[in-house]
Every structure is written in C-alpha cells, then in structure tokens.
Design an enzyme around this catalytic site. Structure first.
Site, short mmCIF file in Angstrom:
data_model
loop_
_atom_site.label_atom_id
_atom_site.label_comp_id
_atom_site.label_asym_id
_atom_site.label_seq_id
_atom_site.Cartn_x
_atom_site.Cartn_y
_atom_site.Cartn_z
N PHE A 1 -9.64 15.08 16.14
CA PHE A 1 -8.59 15.88 16.89
C PHE A 1 -8.31 15.07 18.23
O PHE A 1 -9.62 15.03 19.05
CB PHE A 1 -9.13 17.23 17.26
CG PHE A 1 -8.26 18.07 17.90
CD1 PHE A 1 -7.28 18.65 17.02
CD2 PHE A 1 -7.79 18.04 19.28
CE1 PHE A 1 -6.43 19.60 17.85
CE2 PHE A 1 -6.89 18.82 19.67
CZ PHE A 1 -6.03 19.69 19.25
N HIS B 1 1.84 10.99 7.52
CA HIS B 1 1.53 11.98 6.98
C HIS B 1 2.32 12.03 5.31
O HIS B 1 3.50 11.60 5.24
CB HIS B 1 2.51 13.29 7.36
CG HIS B 1 1.68 14.74 6.69
ND1 HIS B 1 0.38 15.13 6.75
CD2 HIS B 1 2.30 15.46 5.76
CE1 HIS B 1 0.46 16.14 6.06
NE2 HIS B 1 1.35 16.39 5.76
N ASP C 1 1.43 19.01 12.20
CA ASP C 1 2.56 18.04 11.36
C ASP C 1 3.97 18.78 11.67
O ASP C 1 4.78 18.89 10.60
CB ASP C 1 2.01 18.36 9.88
CG ASP C 1 0.54 17.82 9.80
OD1 ASP C 1 -0.05 16.65 10.60
OD2 ASP C 1 -0.09 18.17 8.80
N PRO D 1 -1.39 -7.77 -19.58
CA PRO D 1 -0.77 -8.74 -19.20
C PRO D 1 0.20 -8.25 -17.97
O PRO D 1 0.23 -6.99 -17.94
CB PRO D 1 0.15 -9.24 -20.28
CG PRO D 1 0.27 -8.00 -21.03
CD PRO D 1 -0.96 -7.03 -20.92
N ALA D 2 0.80 -9.15 -16.97
CA ALA D 2 1.66 -9.02 -16.07
C ALA D 2 2.82 -8.05 -16.85
O ALA D 2 3.29 -8.41 -17.80
CB ALA D 2 2.08 -10.10 -15.41
N GLN D 3 3.43 -6.99 -16.07
CA GLN D 3 4.29 -6.53 -16.65
C GLN D 3 5.75 -7.34 -16.92
O GLN D 3 6.37 -6.75 -17.78
CB GLN D 3 4.98 -5.10 -15.64
CG GLN D 3 5.92 -4.45 -16.26
CD GLN D 3 6.16 -2.85 -15.14
OE1 GLN D 3 5.22 -2.67 -14.50
NE2 GLN D 3 7.14 -2.33 -15.34
N CYS E 1 -1.45 -20.51 -8.15
CA CYS E 1 -2.46 -20.10 -7.16
C CYS E 1 -3.04 -21.16 -6.35
O CYS E 1 -3.49 -20.64 -5.06
CB CYS E 1 -3.37 -19.27 -7.87
SG CYS E 1 -4.21 -20.15 -9.32
#
Length: 923
Positions: free
Chosen positions: A111, A128, A164, A619-621, A728
């Site tokens: 708080f 939020h 909020d 695998p990669a999409q 990479c």
C-alpha cells in the site's frame, strides 16, 4: 529499517539517445514484469532514479531489485510504507531524495501512501490486468475467465485515492480463446503487451500527450481475492460455467472438489466439442453425474448435458498426475483364443518347457530370461516355433519385447491374426510442382505414428516469404493435441518397443533416418526455401546437409553412452563396488525457432533420441513444413509409434502447455531470451523439468589492423549476412581498428553491391527474403531507430520494392556504445560497425563484453598471441579466430550469460538428455 540506496547516482547510460522527451522515474513494485518494465524504460532513455521494492525473501532479492542493482540504480527495500495510517518518515525522506518526476507501478503488492502517489510532478501511473472499470481488484485475470468474458486486456491508469478507480491513460484488449488459462492469457498478451504499454504510457506523459479519461461507474465490478477455500466447484452449472470456473483458478489457487474423501484440484480444462469417449466412472462429491476417466483425461458434465475435459489432477500431498491415470491400470488380461490358437499356445508351452528344463512348470508369469535362458536360447525358440507351428515367423526382438509367457503368447496370437502389423501410414499431402520436382508436404499434426487433424479442426496459413502467398493450411494444435502427443510419447517410453530396444538397434534406426533425409535432400531443401525463404543452395548444404550429419554423428553415440566405476572408501571387512549409469530422462519437449527449421530440429532431437528418450516437438509456427516431412521419414525409417511427435501451433498454447506438462521431464528451447525466461519459470513451477536454453545473442567480431583484410571483409560479410542475417551467432556488432576502418567499410559496401537479391530457388541468388512479414517490419524499425540515434546509414536500410519480404543488406557506421543498435540484436541483414582506437586491445574487449549476451564472438588478426589472448577474454560460448560460422556436429555449441545454458552438438549435448544414477553394492 530494511532499505538501501546509493548516496550518489552514477552517470546513467541508456540504450537509446534522448531524441525524445525523457523523464526521471521512480519504479515502485516487484516481479519479473517489473524488471522488464524497468529494462525497457532504461532502453528508451528514461532515467530510473530509484527502485522501491520488497525486502529480500529467504536471502533472495526480487528480479526487479537484481536488475536495478546490477545497473547501478538506487534500490530501496521497504517492508512497509506507513504505520497506523501515517507515512513512515524515513521512507518518505528516502523517496523524496531521488527527485522523481513520475511514479510507475507495474506490479505492486504494497500500500503506497497518497503523499507518495501525488508527490511527483506528473503523479503516478499503475498497470491493472483488466479493461477497467470491469474487474477492479487483485484477482482481475481470474475473474475475466470466471465470468466468461470474451475480451481480456489491461489498463494503465492514473492513481487516485480509490481502488483501481483513477482516470484511464491507455487500454489494450485481446480476444479470450475458448481454452485460455490465466497463465496463457498472461504469457500471450498481458505480459508482453503490458510491458510495451507501460513504456508507451511513460513516453506519452513525457511528450505531454497523455490523456486522463475518467472511469465510468457503468459496468464497474469489484471482486475479491480468490483463495483456496472459496475455489470449490459448484456442480449445478452449465459445462461452460464449470470450464470457466476451473480455468479461472488455474494455476492459483486451483479449483477443487472432493473425491473419495480427498481434496483434488483440477487443472487444464477444455470444452469437449466432440462425442464423449468411453471411460471408467468416477464419483465426485456434489456432482449429479459421475465423471469419466478416459484415455485423454477426466470428462465432467454440466447441468446442460454438455461436457468438458480436465487434463491434470493434483492431490493434497502436492502430487500431480494426468487425469487419465487416476485409476491404476491392472494386468492386461489374456486375449480370448480360438481352438487353433490354443493348440499353438500349447505347442509353444512345450517348447518353453524343453528350453527351461530347470523350471518345474511353465506358468503365465514365467519369465524366459529370469528362468535362465540366454541369447542362444532365443534363436532356438524362434526356430523351433517356426518348425512346429506351421512356419510362424517370429523375430528375436519379439522374445526380448515379451519375456513373460503370458505376454509372449499374446504377441504370438496377435501376429497370427495380423494385429501386430503397424497400420500403413496415411499422409494427406499438399503437392506442388516446383524446382523441377513434385514436392509432397504433410500438413497435419503427427501424433503416435499417424498424421491427424487438430482436435478442434483449427488450421492456419503458412506463408511463402518470397511472394507472400499461402503455401497451405496447417493444423493448429490445441491443448488436447499436446496431451495426446505427450501421452503417446510417455507410453512409447514406458511400455513400448523403444524403451526396451538395444542401443545399437536404436543407432541403426537413426542411421536409416539420416540416409532417408539424404535421399530426400532436394525435396527437403525445396520445402525449406518455400517455407523459410532460405536460399536453396544454402538450404541444401547447411539446413539439410548438417541435419543429416547430426543424425549420423549421434547415431554413432547410441551404444557408447556409459557410466564409470568409482573407488570408494572401504569399511573393513566389507568390500564395496560403486558405479554410475547414464539413463534417459523420459519424455522430452523440444521447441525450435524459424531460422533453421530442420537443422535446429536435428541439433536437439538427434541427441535426445540417441540418449533413449521420446520426444514431442513444436516447430516454429511460421515454418512447420520440414518438421512434418521429417515425421513422415521417421516412420519410413522404422521408428516405433509415439517416439517422435510433431505438433505445429502457437507458442502461447502449445509451447506454454509443454513447459507446464507434468509428464515432460526435459525441455530444450531455442528462441528469444524473454520467452526463455518464461519457459524456465513454467518448467520450475510445474515439475522442475530439466531445461536447456539457446537464446539471444549480440556476438562481437573484432577486426584488428594486422588482419588479412580481404579475408576479414569476406568472412565479415558471412558473419552478418549468412542466411539473410537470420542466424543466432551472426556478428551483431563489428569492432574495426581505426587505421583500417574506412578501407574496411569501403570494401564491404563494394562487395555487398555485388550480392544478388532474388528468388531463393534461383541457383545464382545470394540473398533471399526475410522469414516473415512481422520480422521484416521489425528490421525496418530497427534501422529507423539507428538513424534517429545518429548512426550513419552507409548502405541499405530499406525494403526491396518487389513482392515478398525482401530487405536490402544494410551497413551502419559510427555506432556508439550507448545506442540501441549497439545493444540489441537485429536478427537480420544489418551490419553494425564501431571504430576502436589503434592498439587498444583491452579497451575493445571491455566494449565487446559489455552485453548481457554471450553466444558467439570472433577475432581477425595475424598475431596468434593476440588472438589467443582475445579468445581467452571474450565472454562467449564460441570464439572464432580468422573464420566465422564454422560449426561442426562434434563441437559443443551454446551460450553464456543471458544467451542461455546447456549445449547442442558434440558429446556434451548427450548429457542434456541423460540422468546419472549411482549404484553402490556391498559384497
């Protein structure tokens, strides 16, 4: 008072030049989310003048505190901000001392007093995780799912004295998928997009453009914190409501019910849109209708007659199991035999009795080998059965796979009936006439030895980056598909032929698979070019060629994995023997990137299989097609069903569920550092999976004036532009000694101008398209940032004006250490050149190592002493001297620092997929 802060602020070095308005920010909060917001604010050039976070817990600092302390930012760790409603004087003085212009609260459990909230010039902003005014309160994400909202999102709002209720600065939203959990929503959208939004909000404030939109009370809701005691399932609801309740409490605090007097928590809920599978009833207290334990999970029923499936159950002692395993399976009963089959069984019983003459009577439980039989007896058994049972042809392996008499008879009967024959692989190809051949591409999930549509029938388009056209629709795996694949891999490991297979036979299968890959190398390289944009000639040599080499290398290791004997202290008069065994882990998950689709598959899966594990690979999409072709070849090579499973789909669904799955014992991942951290967290929180990570890089390449300049220019080009820069270990930053800098740049640009950009299937093409559209757009933004910071754009930096996702090879010079280009990886064809003073070896080493990454590095010099000194000092997993990109299947590959840990390739890679057992006996 538990607080700590520097008395003087060091000069703050940011990732970007301040070409926009910037603020002095106090960051109040904690967690990995807070850490990422902190890091991104710093990169954007904002000055974080103080971090206010929670005290260390069990001697361990919060991630936000660790990042700030490492960066030299003052860190204050207060257990509380006020006592009896009044702000603590010391706390207030420490806060005011940093002179913040804005408070940023990304995630804060404390708080904070209003005099602190309102203290700075610009006040305070808070993140939020809901679309305010809906779901005010601390369990907003949970309630978004519990209430069945179709939209989720977050708000960044101005703090006021309400809960909020402050004015909205910005909001973002996303669709809620039918089977989203709290973790799935958070990892897919709320976490990554929330970080970006917090940084955007700060910049809007700095620029004087931040809105203050009052919250409406219409539609406002406030829900309390969900705790375990109020997460009990109320069964008199529809299936959808039950599903929402369970997934809204997944993973914390966990929706529960009472089964057989025990509290059981339910995880991994999904709506069941297909027919209810057969299963065994399970009484659940309070439920009008029993659940059904099926092979895929626990089916539950709503009061509307519809059903849902729960994948995992957790008991009071913390043990989590797949719901499908709630009832332990008993002994498999004997198959019912015909009169003819009874005669065969009786004949075989006589044969067994003749071989096992020391056994008084052959019982169903009699074990062939435990009763004294040897390998010579196996040959006799097979031949005698062939002679006395009408030519029935068994293999030696059939005996090893069914050593008990009861199991052996069942195997014989199934062989007589033809039931043991593997079903013929059915592949529904997408075929294309291209590159002077017919290319046949599987496009469905590959689970338990069969290609199959996703459970819910969903598909997505995979795109050809050369022209932006759709190659085909690919199955989009669901959570149910992941569970099926893991169950198949687990069964293959624990009960199937693979788990009992001789290591040499395992190697023989891998050699056969390598031969098939080589036989189909032109088709595989064509698919790679179509799906990833790889230049065909490079795909043929590297993407496919090294994949073949990797499988052959690890095939040779299969029968050479061994432990050791260890002399230990003897306690007389006893004698001891201690030895170690190397054993497979079990089911392993592998998640691979899109830059080298088949090669990254091979690097990880070959070591995994050689060690004796089974695998589920995502695998990669954007590049699934060579992985699915590989699956087809694995069947032709003879791999038993369930050993290899390939499930295309999204990282947020498939990848996240793999990292959380309780039956997976190891996860190997190649990808970004941010996602790697999330995976590591999920693996730890679920069942402490073993993890190996190959993550981001910003590999330095140092070019000294005494180098062979022609070679340095040629190799430097390859270091950056190899595979379109989607590499990479690409040299993310070149340091060129001052005396040769200008000549090096001139020669480099001359050579770049000779590169041919075009169709990757054209044999004369040097440079193909970037992998996908979003990546191209990111690279263009990267170049824009470089120009704005003041780096010199010498060449390129633009999209090529033609169809597809082509980018010009790019060169930047005058890149200073504080710039974004100097710190962040582009993962594209962008050469970043910095100058260093003549003879300043230690200075350039300090600059080269001033990065959180440590994947690879390089040096060019004729001075061998200098080369060895530099290689010793460079903080990277791989150092190239007078060469670059020279990887080999026998050489271990992996990074340091935030480039990850664990090794691919070489003998060391095997250890990533093995566990060591120590055995000590006394004699």
């Amino acid at each position: 008072m538990l607080w700590r802060g520097g008395q003087a602020l060091r000069r703050f070095s940011t990732g970007r030049v301040c070409f926009k308005n910037k603020l002095k920010v106090a960051l109040i909060g904690q967690s990995l989310f807070g850490q990422e917001v902190y890091s991104h604010l710093c990169k954007e050039g904002h000055r974080v003048v103080g971090v206010f976070t929670v005290p260390d817990k069990d001697g361990k600092a919060d991630p936000l505190a660790l990042a700030a302390e490492k960066n030299g930012t003052p860190v204050f760790k207060f257990p509380r901000w006020r006592v009896k409603g009044k702000t603590i004087k010391e706390v207030a003085e420490a806060y005011r001392s940093v002179g913040a212009e804005l408070n940023v609260l990304p995630f804060c459990t404390q708080f904070i007093p209003m005099d602190v909230i309102d203290g700075p010039k610009h006040g305070s902003i808070i993140y939020h995780p809901s679309i305010l005014p809906r779901h005010r309160g601390a369990s907003a994400i949970n309630w978004t799912l519990i209430m069945g909202d179709k939209k989720a999102g977050f708000s960044v709002f101005w703090a006021d004295d309400g809960l909020d209720t402050g004015p909205i600065l910005l909001q973002r939203s996303c669709d809620v998928e039918p089977n989203d959990t709290v973790d799935a929503l958070y990892n897919r959208f709320l976490f990554p997009e929330g970080i970006k939004a917090m940084v955007e909000a700060v910049q809007l404030i700095a620029d004087g453009k931040a809105p203050r939109i009052p919250q409406s009370e219409e539609g406002a809701t406030y829900e309390g914190i969900q705790k375990k005691e109020n997460a009990k399932i109320s069964w008199n609801q529809s299936a959808e409501a039950l599903h929402n309740w369970i997934r809204g409490h997944d993973k914390v605090p966990g929706a529960w019910a009472e089964i057989n007097g025990q509290v059981v928590t339910f995880y991994g809920s999904s709506l069941l849109n297909s027919s209810v599978p057969p299963g065994e009833p399970l009484e659940i207290k309070g439920a009008e209708k029993p659940g059904l334990v099926t092979k895929n999970g626990l089916v539950l029923f709503g009061n509307d007659g519809k059903a849902l499936m729960v994948r995992n159950l957790q008991f009071e002692d913390g043990k989590m199991i797949p719901a499908s395993q709630y009832f332990s399976s008993g002994e498999m009963s004997m198959v019912e035999l015909t009169a003819e089959e009874v005669k065969v069984a009786e004949t075989i019983k006589v044969i067994w009795a003749g071989i096992l003459s020391n056994v008084p009577a052959i019982e169903d439980s009699t074990d062939f080998f435990k009763s004294g039989a040897s390998s010579m007896d196996v040959a006799r058994l097979v031949e005698e059965i062939r002679q006395k049972c009408g030519g029935l042809q068994l293999q030696n392996e059939d005996v090893y796979m069914a050593t008990k008499f009861e199991d052996f008879i069942q195997k014989v009967v199934r062989k007589l009936r033809g039931e043991d024959q593997e079903a013929e692989l059915v592949v529904d190809y997408v075929s294309k006439e291209i590159n002077d051949m017919t290319v046949k591409m599987p496009y469905q999930c590959f689970i338990n030895g069969q290609f199959t549509d996703a459970e819910d029938g969903q598909t997505y388009d995979t795109i050809n980056p050369t022209d932006g056209s759709t190659i085909c629709k690919v199955s989009y795996a669901s959570l149910v598909d992941v569970d099926k694949a893991v169950a198949a891999a687990k069964d293959a490991f624990e009960n199937g032929e693979w788990g009992r297979m001789n290591a040499r036979d395992r190697g023989r299968l891998m050699y056969r698979l390598a031969d098939l890959m080589e036989e189909k190398q032109e088709e595989l390289a064509t698919i790679e070019a179509l799906d990833s944009g790889a230049v065909y000639t490079l795909a043929l040599k590297t993407h496919i060629g090294m994949s073949v080499q990797t499988f052959r290398y690890f095939a040779g290791w299969c029968d050479k994995i061994q432990g050791s004997t260890i002399p230990i202290n003897q306690a007389r008069p006893n004698r001891n023997l201690t030895f170690t065994k190397k054993e497979p882990l079990g089911v392993c998950a592998i998640i691979i990137p899109w830059n080298y689709p088949l090669m990254m598959l091979a690097w990880k899966s070959a070591a995994c299989l050689a060690a004796g594990n089974t695998l589920v690979l995502k695998p990669a999409q954007v590049t699934p097609l060579t992985a699915l072709k590989f699956a087809e070849l694995s069947v032709k090579a003879g791999f038993p069903k369930g050993v290899i499973n390939i499930i295309p789909g999204s990282g947020g669904v498939v990848g996240q569920h793999l990292s959380e799955h309780p039956d997976i014992r190891k996860l190997g991942f190649t990808g970004s550092t941010l996602i790697g951290k999330q995976i590591m967290k999920s693996c730890a929180m679920s069942n402490l999976k073993k993890v190996s990570l190959e993550l981001g890089g910003k590999s330095p390449l140092i070019i000294f004036s005494d180098c062979e300049l022609d070679k340095a220019v040629r190799m430097g080009m390859g270091a950056v532009f190899f595979n379109k820069g989607e590499n990479c270990i690409a040299a993310g930053r070149l340091f060129v000694e001052e005396s040769i800098h200008d000549e090096f740049v001139t020669r480099m640009v001359e050579e770049i101008k000779k590169m041919k950009i075009g169709d990757p299937l054209d044999r004369s093409t040097d440079h193909g398209p970037q992998n996908h559209k979003a990546h191209l757009e990111k690279l263009l933004q990267y170049c824009e940032a470089g120009v704005k910071e003041g780096a010199t754009l010498v060449y390129g930096g633009r999209q090529v004006q033609r169809p597809g996702f082509f980018m010009e090879p790019t060169v930047f010079t005058d890149v200073e250490d504080h710039m974004y280009l100097a710190k962040e990886e582009s993962f594209g064809p962008i050469m970043v050149i910095s100058k260093f003073q003549n003879g300043d070896v230690d200075g350039v080493l300090q600059r080269a190592n001033n990065t959180e990454y440590g994947l690879a590095s390089g040096v060019f010099t004729r001075d061998i002493n200098k080369a060895m000194y530099v290689s010793e000092k460079l903080e990277a997993g791989t150092v190239f001297i007078n060469t670059y990109n020279k990887t080999d299947v026998a050489a271990p590959f992996g990074g340091f620092k935030q480039s990850g840990f664990g090794k691919d390739l070489g003998e060391e890679a095997l250890n990533e997929y093995l566990k060591t057992k120590t055995v000590t006996l006394e004699y």
